[in-house]
Design a protein around this motif. Structure first.
Motif, short mmCIF file in Angstrom:
data_model
loop_
_atom_site.label_atom_id
_atom_site.label_comp_id
_atom_site.label_asym_id
_atom_site.label_seq_id
_atom_site.Cartn_x
_atom_site.Cartn_y
_atom_site.Cartn_z
N THR A 168 56.63 -29.82 20.59
CA THR A 168 55.32 -29.95 21.21
C THR A 168 54.80 -28.56 21.53
OG1 THR A 168 55.83 -32.12 22.15
CG2 THR A 168 54.02 -30.89 23.15
N LEU A 169 53.59 -28.26 21.05
CA LEU A 169 52.96 -26.97 21.29
C LEU A 169 51.67 -27.19 22.06
CD1 LEU A 169 53.30 -25.35 17.72
CD2 LEU A 169 54.89 -25.19 19.64
N GLU A 170 51.54 -26.57 23.21
CA GLU A 170 50.34 -26.69 24.04
C GLU A 170 49.76 -25.31 24.30
OE1 GLU A 170 51.43 -28.79 27.56
OE2 GLU A 170 51.72 -30.70 26.53
N GLY A 171 48.43 -25.21 24.20
CA GLY A 171 47.76 -23.92 24.37
C GLY A 171 47.68 -23.12 23.09
N PHE A 172 48.03 -23.74 21.97
CA PHE A 172 48.03 -23.07 20.68
C PHE A 172 46.81 -23.48 19.84
CE2 PHE A 172 52.37 -22.51 21.95
CZ PHE A 172 52.82 -21.37 21.29
N LYS A 173 46.44 -22.65 18.89
CA LYS A 173 45.35 -22.95 17.97
C LYS A 173 45.65 -24.21 17.17
CE LYS A 173 42.56 -20.83 14.29
NZ LYS A 173 42.36 -19.59 13.48
N TYR A 174 46.93 -24.36 16.78
CA TYR A 174 47.36 -25.55 16.06
C TYR A 174 48.40 -26.27 16.92
CZ TYR A 174 45.31 -22.73 12.33
OH TYR A 174 44.46 -21.94 11.59
N PRO A 175 47.94 -27.18 17.78
CA PRO A 175 48.88 -27.87 18.68
C PRO A 175 49.70 -28.90 17.92
CG PRO A 175 46.66 -28.75 18.94
CD PRO A 175 46.55 -27.59 18.00
N LEU A 176 50.82 -29.26 18.51
CA LEU A 176 51.68 -30.31 17.97
C LEU A 176 52.16 -31.19 19.12
CD1 LEU A 176 54.00 -28.46 15.41
CD2 LEU A 176 52.22 -30.13 14.86
N GLU A 177 52.47 -32.41 18.79
CA GLU A 177 53.04 -33.31 19.79
C GLU A 177 54.15 -34.12 19.17
OE1 GLU A 177 51.78 -36.75 23.04
OE2 GLU A 177 50.25 -35.74 21.86
N GLN A 178 55.37 -33.89 19.64
CA GLN A 178 56.56 -34.62 19.21
C GLN A 178 56.70 -34.63 17.68
OE1 GLN A 178 59.18 -36.26 21.07
NE2 GLN A 178 58.32 -34.77 22.51
N ALA A 179 56.52 -33.45 17.07
CA ALA A 179 56.66 -33.32 15.62
C ALA A 179 58.09 -32.92 15.28
CB ALA A 179 55.69 -32.27 15.08
N ASP A 180 58.47 -33.14 14.04
CA ASP A 180 59.78 -32.72 13.54
C ASP A 180 59.59 -31.57 12.54
OD1 ASP A 180 60.93 -34.68 15.05
OD2 ASP A 180 61.21 -36.08 13.39
N LEU A 181 60.53 -30.65 12.55
CA LEU A 181 60.48 -29.48 11.67
C LEU A 181 61.78 -29.40 10.90
CD1 LEU A 181 58.99 -26.83 10.83
CD2 LEU A 181 60.16 -25.71 12.73
N ASN A 191 50.95 -19.41 13.89
CA ASN A 191 50.15 -20.03 14.92
C ASN A 191 49.65 -18.96 15.88
OD1 ASN A 191 48.92 -22.08 16.45
ND2 ASN A 191 50.70 -23.42 16.27
N GLU A 192 48.75 -19.33 16.79
CA GLU A 192 48.20 -18.38 17.74
C GLU A 192 47.95 -19.08 19.07
OE1 GLU A 192 44.77 -16.11 16.14
OE2 GLU A 192 45.20 -17.14 14.24
N LEU A 193 48.11 -18.33 20.16
CA LEU A 193 47.74 -18.85 21.47
C LEU A 193 46.22 -18.74 21.64
CD1 LEU A 193 50.46 -17.40 23.87
CD2 LEU A 193 50.03 -19.82 23.44
N VAL A 194 45.59 -19.79 22.13
CA VAL A 194 44.15 -19.75 22.39
C VAL A 194 43.88 -19.55 23.88
CG1 VAL A 194 43.53 -21.10 20.37
CG2 VAL A 194 44.09 -22.28 22.50
N ASN A 195 44.88 -19.71 24.70
CA ASN A 195 44.78 -19.47 26.13
C ASN A 195 45.66 -18.28 26.50
OD1 ASN A 195 43.13 -21.80 26.46
ND2 ASN A 195 44.98 -23.07 26.43
N LYS A 196 45.58 -17.85 27.74
CA LYS A 196 46.40 -16.73 28.19
C LYS A 196 47.88 -17.09 28.19
CE LYS A 196 42.97 -14.28 30.97
NZ LYS A 196 42.63 -13.74 32.31
N SER A 197 48.15 -18.38 28.27
CA SER A 197 49.54 -18.83 28.23
C SER A 197 49.59 -20.20 27.59
CB SER A 197 50.15 -18.87 29.63
OG SER A 197 49.47 -19.81 30.44
N GLY A 198 50.78 -20.60 27.19
CA GLY A 198 50.99 -21.91 26.59
C GLY A 198 52.44 -22.31 26.80
N THR A 199 52.81 -23.44 26.22
CA THR A 199 54.19 -23.89 26.29
C THR A 199 54.62 -24.39 24.92
OG1 THR A 199 53.60 -26.17 26.92
CG2 THR A 199 53.96 -24.59 28.70
#
Length: 214
Positions: A168-181, A191-199
């Motif tokens: 799960t990527l939050e605060g990113f240009k390309y977010p993900l939620e419960q994806a598999d890699l 990918n890139e952060l669109v906010n000052k911080s993310g998780t």
């Protein structure tokens, strides 16, 4: 305690080390030719490891005549100079280990140095490989905060196990939620952060995070 290890990778890829030399309990370690680089840069490593086959006789005398505790080994051995230095550093239980001069040059050495990060997963230390364009770290499952860093425009996540689940990527240009890699997939590259911080978080597997710039 903070430990910085400097190997003999291409010097053009070693960033300015002064901004990293802030802690009073900071220990510098030279690996083979990296020892000479430290001395010429005005740093005095407490320890040096290597067979020193990458330095000339005159350069070796400079190292040997310094106040450094030199640990010299034969060229024929079962571990690289970097592995030996990293093993010593891990035994000191530091809060952080930064590794410089480990990328560029010979590809086999670079890949092996990145793989050495597996040896650090069982400790609490923050361990990173850095050069002038990249910062590399290895992570076990969990939830992590990440801050925007002007030095690195891009953030990539690579699967270093056969499969990573629940990303799960939050605060990113390309977010993900419960994806598999899957290993070998480029799903999470550039990918890139669109906010000052993310998780970023994931449930299982091992992730290699690469912060980089062009």
């Amino acid at each position: 305690m903070k430990i910085s290890i400097v190997a003999g990778g291409p010097e053009l890829l070693i960033p300015d080390l002064k901004p990293y030399d802030l802690a009073s309990d900071h220990i510098w370690i030279g690996v083979d030719r990296g020892t000479l680089f430290l001395l010429r840069s005005g740093f005095f490593p407490q320890h040096a490891y290597g067979d020193f086959d990458s330095v000339s006789d005159d350069e070796k005398r400079i190292i040997m005549n310094s106040s450094i505790k030199v640990n010299q080994y034969q060229s024929e051995k079962d571990a690289t100079d970097m592995e030996i230095a990293l093993e010593w550093a891990l035994k000191q239980n530091p809060e952080q280990i930064l590794i410089f001069g480990a990328t560029g040059g010979r590809l086999d050495h670079e890949l092996m140095n990145i793989q050495l990060l597996y040896r650090t997963l069982s400790v609490r230390a923050d361990v990173r490989i850095l050069d002038t364009r990249n910062e590399i770290s290895l992570h076990l499952p969990g939830c992590y905060n990440i801050e925007q860093d002007h030095r690195y425009s891009y953030i990539s996540f690579l699967a270093k196990s056969e499969k990573v689940t629940g990303i799960t990527l939050e605060g990113f240009k390309y977010p993900l939620e419960q994806a598999d890699l899957q290993a070998g997939s480029s799903l999470c590259v550039s990918n890139e952060l669109v906010n000052k911080s993310g998780t970023y978080s994931f449930d299982s597997g091992i992730i290699l995070m690469v912060k980089s710039r062009d």
